[in-house]
Scaffold this active site. Sequence first.
Site, PDB file in Angstrom:
ATOM      1  N   GLY A  40      -0.625  26.160 -19.504  1.00 48.15           N
ATOM      2  CA  GLY A  40      -0.063  25.041 -20.256  1.00 48.15           C
ATOM      3  C   GLY A  40       1.100  25.443 -21.141  1.00 48.15           C
TER       4      GLY A  40
ATOM      5  N   GLY B  30       2.377  26.564 -23.997  1.00 43.68           N
ATOM      6  CA  GLY B  30       1.937  27.242 -25.207  1.00 43.68           C
ATOM      7  C   GLY B  30       3.007  27.378 -26.260  1.00 43.68           C
TER       8      GLY B  30
ATOM      9  N   LYS C 232      11.656  24.282 -26.945  1.00 40.82           N
ATOM     10  CA  LYS C 232      10.911  25.507 -26.630  1.00 40.82           C
ATOM     11  C   LYS C 232      10.959  26.456 -27.822  1.00 40.82           C
ATOM     12  CE  LYS C 232      10.487  29.134 -23.100  1.00 40.82           C
ATOM     13  NZ  LYS C 232      10.937  29.582 -21.782  1.00 40.82           N
TER      14      LYS C 232
ATOM     15  N   GLY D 202       3.306  30.101 -30.618  1.00 42.86           N
ATOM     16  CA  GLY D 202       4.155  29.001 -30.168  1.00 42.86           C
ATOM     17  C   GLY D 202       5.625  29.173 -30.497  1.00 42.86           C
TER      18      GLY D 202
ATOM     19  N   ARG E 123      15.570  21.769 -24.094  1.00 42.94           N
ATOM     20  CA  ARG E 123      15.728  21.803 -22.641  1.00 42.94           C
ATOM     21  C   ARG E 123      15.667  20.389 -22.067  1.00 42.94           C
ATOM     22  NH1 ARG E 123      11.785  26.321 -20.118  1.00 42.94           N
ATOM     23  NH2 ARG E 123      10.225  24.674 -20.412  1.00 42.94           N
TER      24      ARG E 123
ATOM     25  N   ARG F 103       5.424  21.285 -12.395  1.00 38.84           N
ATOM     26  CA  ARG F 103       5.554  22.506 -11.591  1.00 38.84           C
ATOM     27  C   ARG F 103       4.392  22.625 -10.608  1.00 38.84           C
ATOM     28  NH1 ARG F 103       6.369  25.900 -16.602  1.00 38.84           N
ATOM     29  NH2 ARG F 103       7.325  23.967 -17.272  1.00 38.84           N
TER      30      ARG F 103
ATOM     31  N   ASP G  13       3.215  28.856 -11.929  1.00 36.40           N
ATOM     32  CA  ASP G  13       3.476  28.024 -13.104  1.00 36.40           C
ATOM     33  C   ASP G  13       4.957  28.023 -13.492  1.00 36.40           C
ATOM     34  OD1 ASP G  13       2.348  30.769 -13.770  1.00 36.40           O
ATOM     35  OD2 ASP G  13       3.341  30.295 -15.658  1.00 36.40           O
ATOM     36  N   ASN G  14       5.759  28.841 -12.813  1.00 42.85           N
ATOM     37  CA  ASN G  14       7.209  28.862 -13.066  1.00 42.85           C
ATOM     38  C   ASN G  14       8.010  28.305 -11.889  1.00 42.85           C
ATOM     39  OD1 ASN G  14       6.836  30.065 -15.589  1.00 42.85           O
ATOM     40  ND2 ASN G  14       6.931  32.127 -14.753  1.00 42.85           N
TER      41      ASN G  14
ATOM     42  N   ASP H 295      12.190  28.127 -16.363  1.00 43.06           N
ATOM     43  CA  ASP H 295      11.651  29.162 -17.253  1.00 43.06           C
ATOM     44  C   ASP H 295      12.389  30.490 -17.110  1.00 43.06           C
ATOM     45  OD1 ASP H 295       9.883  27.435 -18.386  1.00 43.06           O
ATOM     46  OD2 ASP H 295       8.142  28.095 -17.269  1.00 43.06           O
TER      47      ASP H 295
END
Length: 634
Positions: A113, A115, A136, A149, A206, A213, A297-298, A307
């Site tokens: 997730g 983060g 981000k 974070g 972003r 994804r 996840d990317n 990412d």
Amino acid sequence: MESSQTASSALERLTFNNTALKRLPVDVPAEPCSRTVPGACFSRVGSLHPLLRPRIVALSQSAFSLLGLRAQDVLDDPLSPEYLSGSRLLPGSEPAAHCYCGHQFGLFTGQLGDGAVMYLGEVESDTHGHWEIQVKGAGVTPYSRDGDGRKVLRSSIREFLCSEAMFALGIPTTRAASLVTSDLYISRDPLNNGERIPERCSVVMRLAPSFIRFGSFEIFLGRDEFSGLQGPSAGRQDIRAQLLDYVIESFFPHVLQAHHNRKERNLSFFREVTMRTAKLVAQWQCVGFCHGVLNTDNMSILGLTLDYGPFGFMDRFDPDFVCNASDKRRRYSYQAQPSVCRWNLARLAEALGSELKAADAGAVLDDFMPTYEAYYLCGMRKKLGLVRKEEAEDREVVSELLRVMHNTGADFTNTFRLLSRVPWPEGGDDERATVGPVVDLILKQCASIEELKVANKPTMEDRELAMILSMAHTNPVMFGMVADRPDVAQQLELMGRLKELLETDQEELKEKQRDDWIRWICQYRSGKITLKSTCLFFFCCWDLHLVKQQRLRVMNSSNPRVVLRNYIAQNAIQAADKGDFSEVNRILKVLEDPYTDPEPLCQQQDGAGDEKEKLFADGYDAKPPAWAQKICIT
């Protein structure tokens, strides 16, 4: 007074619709803490975590125009640093974090997730389309696990610059609208060696149509037989169908319109994701880009570069180039990227489960490599100025060029850019003398003998390598079996090259490099760029001038003169660490126009002939300095 208020409220005028939060299940946490989040695709972020004295480092006018905004209007708003960093809530935004899982370095890791990323919302207009806005590095979310974070100035500069650089190169990517830093410090270990230092908290805003994804669909996976982990929404096929419907209806409407049968619709969707991914990785390979962390996840469901972490553009061409110092097993090397992307697509197919027929998904996956190779060859032909009909030997020409580049340690970006200077064949010319000047320029982009020795040093541990070599004498049969392993074969090949280098000197090496380049360029001139090889249209027109112009135009629009090399980013980082943000903005301006030669600062007569070597004001199209090889990105 009214006009002043209007000018100072550019960001406040954004109209949010936040479609994803309306269409998908959203978790509302009772307490702001990291936890497993079942039954949801997003989690609300209940409180903001303001930065201390945020200030703008850089803005991208190109990215802000997607939101219908002028960067200058944003810059003029005194509240912009707070809005852009997630320190102050934009009117209409709804802070949230996205839930996803991932296969990291080949192993399923369960819930991950956002983060360190906060979804602010989505804006849409007839003129600029649909854009999701994220910040981000804005603080903890329900997916921060043990993290804080936060992102630091160093990594934020890299993501901001590379996002915009990739867009300018014509490669699908998420965008970066702004970079904000602050006087809030956090402790980080940049070299991953146990030495922590204080670094400034920074935030990148972003933009993308969606940040969904492959891993977004992995939250529904059951328990993995290797890691023992499962997705937080394991077995929730109802939510999986809801997410799939949302993605297809929102971002693949042509697929929805073309199919009324659900399975056929889903297969068409998967086929297009596969095609976009094949095209994307082909574009990466053509500019020498290495992502560094190609986990599921990317991987963007829209086929975007997503990412930017330990990425890198190759300097010296090396198919085994690895940009991430943490990737000890070289899983995500340059040459492995296409096969890794196919592997990730197979994981996506598994995550979609019964939404696809396994046999149909397998057939689509079987088409991935041929599709990738077609896109890659198309890109490489443009880089070589092969503007006529594709021929069977084109692949061999490309392969031979890369072999020569690898053996001579040639700089990837600069060598391709120089190939447009290869002179057109003229009848009766002395070929070696004709190509001599451009060969001299290419040789300046080749590695020295000491650089090649370092590059060809085996990476296997000395003890393990010695044991394998001993086996060659004591047990030849076993050695033959071990030597067939790809990792061992690679080490033995490196040893063979190193042995050759140790038996030669710099002058011998340069002569060999010169001979290799003259041989390839002569082959290239005689078989690939002669009039008889160009397309029939030009052949019939007999307008040689037009043919030459077409070749140069295609080559110079396919071979950038500048990319975001690690040392270029490092220069910006070092200046910004001292409070000087001018280098970030100067580099951004250079990267926004990567294919154009600026006016030369001066010209120097090249000693080898009439070809002149241009020295540009920005200096970033030269061969990287020696210290660039020592930069460590993890």
